[in-house]
Design a protein around this motif. Structure first.
Motif, PDB file in Angstrom:
ATOM      1  N   VAL A 183      -3.168   3.996   6.650  1.00 42.09           N
ATOM      2  CA  VAL A 183      -2.388   2.380   6.498  1.00 42.09           C
ATOM      3  C   VAL A 183      -1.902   1.624   7.415  1.00 42.09           C
ATOM      4  O   VAL A 183      -2.811   0.738   8.554  1.00 42.09           O
ATOM      5  CB  VAL A 183      -1.283   1.749   5.477  1.00 42.09           C
ATOM      6  CG1 VAL A 183      -0.490   0.382   5.529  1.00 42.09           C
ATOM      7  CG2 VAL A 183      -1.361   2.679   3.807  1.00 42.09           C
ATOM      8  N   ALA A 242      -0.956   7.746   3.899  1.00 43.41           N
ATOM      9  CA  ALA A 242      -0.855   6.933   3.136  1.00 43.41           C
ATOM     10  C   ALA A 242      -0.428   5.960   4.789  1.00 43.41           C
ATOM     11  O   ALA A 242      -1.248   5.397   5.174  1.00 43.41           O
ATOM     12  CB  ALA A 242       0.069   6.140   2.722  1.00 43.41           C
ATOM     13  N   SER A 287      -8.182   1.215  -8.813  1.00 47.44           N
ATOM     14  CA  SER A 287      -6.507   1.947  -8.790  1.00 47.44           C
ATOM     15  C   SER A 287      -6.623   3.273  -9.996  1.00 47.44           C
ATOM     16  O   SER A 287      -7.321   3.129 -10.440  1.00 47.44           O
ATOM     17  CB  SER A 287      -6.472   0.675  -8.748  1.00 47.44           C
ATOM     18  OG  SER A 287      -5.467   0.405 -10.034  1.00 47.44           O
ATOM     19  N   ALA A 307      -4.327   1.347  -1.534  1.00 45.45           N
ATOM     20  CA  ALA A 307      -3.547   2.834  -2.430  1.00 45.45           C
ATOM     21  C   ALA A 307      -3.914   2.816  -2.815  1.00 45.45           C
ATOM     22  O   ALA A 307      -4.654   4.316  -3.097  1.00 45.45           O
ATOM     23  CB  ALA A 307      -2.544   1.295  -2.704  1.00 45.45           C
ATOM     24  N   SER A 308      -5.636   2.411  -3.799  1.00 42.71           N
ATOM     25  CA  SER A 308      -6.254   2.983  -4.605  1.00 42.71           C
ATOM     26  C   SER A 308      -7.042   4.409  -3.848  1.00 42.71           C
ATOM     27  O   SER A 308      -7.974   4.846  -4.860  1.00 42.71           O
ATOM     28  CB  SER A 308      -6.978   2.502  -5.549  1.00 42.71           C
ATOM     29  OG  SER A 308      -7.318   1.150  -4.823  1.00 42.71           O
ATOM     30  N   ALA A 311       0.967  -1.371  -0.184  1.00 47.40           N
ATOM     31  CA  ALA A 311      -0.249   0.094  -0.141  1.00 47.40           C
ATOM     32  C   ALA A 311       1.152   1.309   0.128  1.00 47.40           C
ATOM     33  O   ALA A 311       0.491   2.354  -0.691  1.00 47.40           O
ATOM     34  CB  ALA A 311      -0.823  -0.567   1.624  1.00 47.40           C
ATOM     35  N   TRP A 343       2.770   1.582  -3.448  1.00 47.98           N
ATOM     36  CA  TRP A 343       1.834   2.543  -4.264  1.00 47.98           C
ATOM     37  C   TRP A 343       1.771   3.561  -4.596  1.00 47.98           C
ATOM     38  O   TRP A 343       2.067   4.436  -5.232  1.00 47.98           O
ATOM     39  CB  TRP A 343       0.664   1.224  -4.645  1.00 47.98           C
ATOM     40  CG  TRP A 343       0.132   1.171  -5.758  1.00 47.98           C
ATOM     41  CD1 TRP A 343      -1.085   1.907  -5.954  1.00 47.98           C
ATOM     42  CD2 TRP A 343       0.246   0.044  -6.755  1.00 47.98           C
ATOM     43  NE1 TRP A 343      -1.499   1.864  -7.500  1.00 47.98           N
ATOM     44  CE2 TRP A 343      -0.625   1.181  -7.539  1.00 47.98           C
ATOM     45  CE3 TRP A 343       1.602  -0.543  -7.198  1.00 47.98           C
ATOM     46  CZ2 TRP A 343      -0.316   0.272  -8.981  1.00 47.98           C
ATOM     47  CZ3 TRP A 343       1.727  -0.623  -8.967  1.00 47.98           C
ATOM     48  CH2 TRP A 343       0.560  -1.019  -9.789  1.00 47.98           C
ATOM     49  N   VAL A 344       1.336   4.188  -3.146  1.00 44.66           N
ATOM     50  CA  VAL A 344       0.682   5.182  -2.962  1.00 44.66           C
ATOM     51  C   VAL A 344       1.580   5.798  -3.119  1.00 44.66           C
ATOM     52  O   VAL A 344       1.674   7.165  -3.713  1.00 44.66           O
ATOM     53  CB  VAL A 344       0.074   5.635  -1.820  1.00 44.66           C
ATOM     54  CG1 VAL A 344      -0.201   7.357  -1.383  1.00 44.66           C
ATOM     55  CG2 VAL A 344      -1.212   4.695  -1.720  1.00 44.66           C
ATOM     56  N   THR A 361      -9.568  -2.869  -6.292  1.00 45.04           N
ATOM     57  CA  THR A 361      -8.266  -2.129  -6.644  1.00 45.04           C
ATOM     58  C   THR A 361      -8.653  -1.838  -8.458  1.00 45.04           C
ATOM     59  O   THR A 361      -8.869  -1.000  -9.058  1.00 45.04           O
ATOM     60  CB  THR A 361      -6.995  -3.104  -7.360  1.00 45.04           C
ATOM     61  OG1 THR A 361      -7.022  -3.540  -5.375  1.00 45.04           O
ATOM     62  CG2 THR A 361      -5.779  -2.732  -7.448  1.00 45.04           C
TER      63      THR A 361
END
Lengths: 305, 258
Positions: B175, B171, B252, B162-163, B79, B82-83, B248
Motif C-alpha cells: 500500500v 499490506a 476480491s 486489497a484484493s 486497503a 480490508w486485508v 475489486t
C-alpha cells in the motif's frame, strides 16, 4: 429414520492436482450431535466449509436444511450458526456488544442473557473482546454462532488449544446445546471429545469416510477387548489366541470373546506354572479403532505407491 | 428495508470500534495536521507559482493536504483494514451471517467517508485559523463534488489493491509503495515550482492523485472566478475509480488467502 438436516452424496473437492474430498456421503438427522473425526489434512474442514457455503464443491449433491449452501441464500444463513477455527471478532467491542451485533443480523435471535448463560460468559459481558482469555474467546465464538437461534450449528475444532479444564467446560456447553435441541456438526481431532459428545461419529481419512457409527458401535464393531501380559522367557503362549509381541516386550491380543479367551490363557498359565506378569484387560477405546483405521489406510497407500 | 437498517447499524459499530482505540483515533486525526504544519514550515514561507497563478504557500498546502486526507482515509486505510480483517477472519465470519455483503461494505465505506469529511473540515478550519487561508465560497459545490468523486475512486482503489495483496504482512509494504511516490510527484507534498522535470509530471498525470490535487487547488483558489469545476480531472479520477471497482468485483475475497 428422522428428518435429515444435512444430506451429502458423492461430494468431491479438487484443488488442482490434489483431491481433498473424494466422494463423501453423509446424512445427519435433526437433534444429533455428529462428529467428523480425522487426522489433520483428512478433508474435514474442507467438507464442513462446503456445507457452510464458504467453499465451492467440485462435484456431488449437498442439501443443508433443504438448501444448496453453494447458492449463499440468506434464508439458509438465518437458520445455521457457524463457529470457525479462526476467531475474527472486533477486539474493541465488549462481549455483549459483539453478541448483540450478530443478533441484529438474524430475524429471530436468542435472548442475549440466554446465550451468555449457555456459553458461560455472563461475568464477562462488559469486557472488551481483546481482554478475554483464549478459552473465553472461543466461547464467544460459540456465542456468536448461537446468536440467531440456529437449528444447525457447525463447530470446527471448538476446543483446539484448550487446557483440560477449559475443554471440560466446553463439553458441558456443547451438551447444553443438545438440550436446546440443536443439531450440531462437530469436527475434531480429539477422539475423547467425539466419544464424550457425539451421538454418531464419522472417521475421515484422506478425503474419504472410512467408518461411521455411534462411538460405542465403532468400538464394538472391532474386537471387544485387549489382553496384555508379560510372558517369561521361552514360554510357549497358546497359538490359537493370536498373541503377538509388542516392541516393549508385552504380549498383546485382541479378543471378541473375552471370557473364553481369558479362561484359556489363565488355564494354560496354571497348567504350565507360568506367572502372567503385568496382566491387563482393557476395552478398546475409540482411539484404538481410529489408529487402526488410519494405519490401515496408510498401509494401503504405501502398498499402492 | 431491513437491509437498510442493518447497513446503518453497521455504521454504529464501525464508529464504536474507532472510538474505543484512542491512540489510533488520535493519530488518524493528527496525521493530516502534522503534514500541514511541517510542509508549511519547510516550503510554505514564500509564494508558490502553480504555473497558472502565484499563491501563498499556505493557500497551496490546505487543498494539497485535503487531497492527502482523501488518499489516506480512503485508499490507505480501506486497503489496510480490508486485508487485516480478511486475514483475521472478520470478513469470513460476516460472510457466514445473513448480513448482505453490500450492507457490511456500506457501513465500512460510509464510515470512512464520514471520517474523511471530518478530517477535511478540520484541515480547512486549521488553515483558516492559523494560516488565514480562504474557505471556498462560490467554488464550494465544486470542492464537494471533487471530494465525493475522490472518495469513490480512492475507496474503490483501496478495495482493489486489497484484493491483490496476498496477506496482512505484505499490506503495509504494497500500500505504501503504491501511493507514497505518487504523493511526492503529484503536487501534494512538493509544490509544482520546485523544479520537477516535465517527464515526471507526464508520468504523474496518468495517475489519479495529481488530478485530485489539481482539482482541489482550483476549488480553493481565492482568485477563481468561475464555479471551479474541473471536468477533465474529475473524469480521470472517476475512470480510475471504475477500474478499481472492476478489479475489486473480479478479484476480491472474504477468505484469508492460504
Amino acid at each position: 429414520m428422522g428428518e435429515a438436516v444435512i444430506e451429502v452424496r458423492g461430494l468431491r473437492k479438487r484443488y488442482g492436482e490434489l483431491e481433498a474430498v473424494r466422494g463423501v456421503d453423509l446424512r445427519i438427522e435433526r437433534g444429533e450431535v455428529f462428529a467428523l473425526l480425522g487426522p489433520n489434512g483428512a478433508g474435514k474442514t474442507t467438507t464442513v466449509e462446503i456445507l457452510e457455503g464458504h467453499r465451492d464443491r467440485s462435484a456431488g449433491d449437498v442439501s443443508v436444511l433443504g438448501y444448496d449452501p453453494g447458492r449463499h441464500e440468506v434464508a439458509l444463513k438465518e437458520r445455521t450458526g457457524v463457529v470457525l477455527q479462526q476467531t475474527g471478532l472486533e477486539p474493541y467491542l465488549t462481549v455483549a456488544e459483539t453478541v448483540d451485533m450478530f443478533r441484529g443480523y438474524y430475524p429471530r435471535p436468542l435472548p442475549l442473557d440466554e446465550i451468555l448463560e449457555v456459553v458461560g460468559l455472563k461475568e464477562q459481558r462488559d469486557q472488551r473482546v481483546r481482554r478475554l482469555s483464549g478459552g473465553q474467546q472461543r466461547r464467544l465464538d460459540v456465542a456468536v454462532g448461537l446468536a440467531g437461534d440456529p437449528e444447525l450449528l457447525f463447530l470446527d475444532e471448538p476446543t483446539t488449544g484448550f487446557d483440560p479444564t477449559a475443554r471440560r467446560g466446553a463439553w458441558a456447553m456443547i451438551r447444553n446445546l443438545r438440550e436446546l435441541g440443536k443439531t450440531v456438526l462437530l469436527t475434531t481431532h480429539y477422539l475423547d471429545e467425539a466419544q464424550a459428545l457425539a451421538d454418531r461419529v464419522a472417521i475421515m481419512v484422506r478425503g474419504e469416510i472410512v467408518a461411521e457409527d455411534t462411538p460405542a458401535g465403532l468400538v464394538a464393531a472391532d474386537a471387544d477387548a485387549v489382553i496384555r501380559f508379560r510372558a517369561p522367557e521361552g514360554a510357549a503362549v497358546p497359538e490359537n489366541l493370536g498373541f503377538g509381541e509388542r516392541e516393549d516386550g508385552l504380549m498383546e491380543a485382541r479378543t471378541t470373546d473375552l471370557t473364553r479367551d481369558l479362561h484359556t490363557l489363565t488355564s494354560w498359565a496354571l497348567d504350565e506354572g507360568v506367572v502372567l506378569e503385568d496382566l491387563t484387560v482393557s476395552r478398546l477405546s475409540l482411539e484404538d479403532v481410529f489408529l487402526r483405521l488410519t494405519d490401515e489406510d496408510e498401509d494401503e497407500s504405501e502398498e499402492a505407491s | 428495508m431491513r437491509a437498510i437498517g442493518l447497513a446503518l447499524r453497521q455504521l454504529k459499530y464501525e464508529e464504536r470500534s474507532f472510538r474505543r482505540n484512542p491512540a489510533a483515533a488520535f493519530f488518524t486525526i493528527a496525521f493530516p495536521l502534522i503534514f500541514l504544519v511541517i510542509l508549511n514550515v519547510i516550503f510554505g514561507g514564500g509564494e508558490i507559482d502553480t504555473g497558472e497563478r502565484v499563491i501563498s504557500g499556505a493557500t497551496f498546502y490546505v487543498p494539497a493536504i485535503a487531497a492527502l486526507t482523501v488518499v489516506n482515509s480512503c485508499y490507505t486505510s480501506v486497503a489496510m483494514s480490508w486485508v487485516f480483517n480478511r486475514d483475521q477472519g472478520v470478513l469470513k465470519r460476516i460472510r457466514g451471517a445473513p448480513l448482505p455483503a453490500w450492507a457490511f461494505l456500506f457501513g465500512r465505506i460510509a464510515y470512512t467517508v464520514i471520517l474523511m469529511i471530518v478530517l477535511t473540515v478540520i484541515v480547512v478550519a486549521f488553515g483558516r485559523i492559523f494560516y488565514d487561508v480562504d474557505i471556498p465560497g462560490t467554488t464550494l459545490p465544486a470542492v464537494l463534488v471533487t471530494l465525493a468523486v475522490g472518495a469513490f475512486a480512492f475507496c474503490a482503489l483501496g478495495l482493489a489493491v486489497a484484493s491483490l495483496v496476498p496477506n496482512a504482512d505484505a499490506a503495509p509494504a504494497v500500500v505504501n509503495a503504491s501511493i507514497l511516490p505518487l504523493l511526492f510527484i503529484s503536487d501534494v507534498f512538493i509544490p509544482p515550482d520546485a523544479g520537477t522535470p516535465a517527464w515526471v509530471e507526464h508520468v504523474s498525470s496518468i495517475f489519479p492523485v495529481r488530478h485530485l490535487s489539481e482539482a482541489l487547488q482550483t476549488g480553493f483558489n481565492p482568485f477563481e472566478t468561475g464555479a471551479g469545476f474541473e471536468p477533465v480531472h474529475l473524469g480521470v479520477i472517476a475512470a480510475w475509480g471504475v477500474a478499481g471497482l472492476i478489479v475489486t468485483l473480479r478479484f476480491s475475497s472474504w477468505e484469508p488467502r492460504v
